[in-house]
Design a protein around this motif. Structure first.
Motif, PDB file in Angstrom:
ATOM      1  N   ASN A 273       2.406   0.419   1.226  1.00  0.00           N
ATOM      2  CA  ASN A 273       3.746   0.535   1.432  1.00  0.00           C
ATOM      3  C   ASN A 273       4.560   1.785   1.263  1.00  0.00           C
TER       4      ASN A 273
ATOM      5  N   TYR B 191       5.725   5.661   3.107  1.00  0.00           N
ATOM      6  CA  TYR B 191       5.686   6.337   4.381  1.00  0.00           C
ATOM      7  C   TYR B 191       6.656   7.718   3.998  1.00  0.00           C
TER       8      TYR B 191
ATOM      9  N   PRO C 132       0.214   2.182   5.051  1.00  0.00           N
ATOM     10  CA  PRO C 132       0.732   0.590   5.004  1.00  0.00           C
ATOM     11  C   PRO C 132       0.088   0.069   3.577  1.00  0.00           C
TER      12      PRO C 132
END
Length: 163
Positions: free
Chosen positions: A77, A79, A74
């Motif tokens: 940012n 994933y 996170p």
């Protein structure tokens, strides 16, 4: 994206995060997830982990080898969701190649630990979301999209086929 580029993208993202949630379905149909520290991503995009040959996850993988690896960072940012086929590998030479001092925390007897095995995940597909902007820039861009009545563009995303 070409296969080599896809492997490079997956490898970079995995190396940036390091730890994933390995997810599979147990014998009762329950979704089970557990954290795993990545040992390596090889030139073919396969993901490697050290494990205990007698653990529940190894038993589950022996019964149902379809897995997902979920990597999340996170703070950056980024994933990544990987679908692959898992297998148990007992190969002392490969273990020596991948061994790091950190693994000794789980396997104090080292390479000679009789429980030690490798999990190899043959990566088939991956989905990624990568927005390496800072949280302030993302917030500013979201606010700008709201004010202008436009859809927020949240960085790069896509599906990677590594099969």
């Amino acid at each position: 994206m070409k296969r080599d580029d896809a492997i490079k993208k997956v490898t970079e993202m995995i190396n940036d995060v390091g730890v994933c949630m390995l997810t599979n379905i147990d014998e009762h149909g329950q979704v089970i997830s557990r954290p795993m520290a990545t040992a390596d991503v090889d030139k073919d995009g396969n993901v490697w982990f050290f494990s205990n040959e007698y653990s529940g996850k190894v038993t589950q993988i022996s019964e149902n080898n379809e897995l997902n690896l979920i990597y999340a960072h996170p703070g950056h940012n980024t994933y990544l969701n990987i679908f692959g086929i898992g297998s148990i590998v007992i190969d002392k030479e490969k273990m020596k190649q991948l061994w790091t001092p950190a693994v000794k925390a789980w396997f104090p007897d080292g390479i000679d630990d009789p429980k030690l095995c490798l999990l190899k995940i043959d990566t088939k597909q991956a989905w990624y979301w990568d927005n390496s902007s800072s949280k302030m820039i993302i917030f500013f861009n979201m606010l700008t999209a709201i004010i202008r009545g436009k859809q927020f563009q949240d960085g790069e995303s896509g599906e990677l086929d590594l099969d």
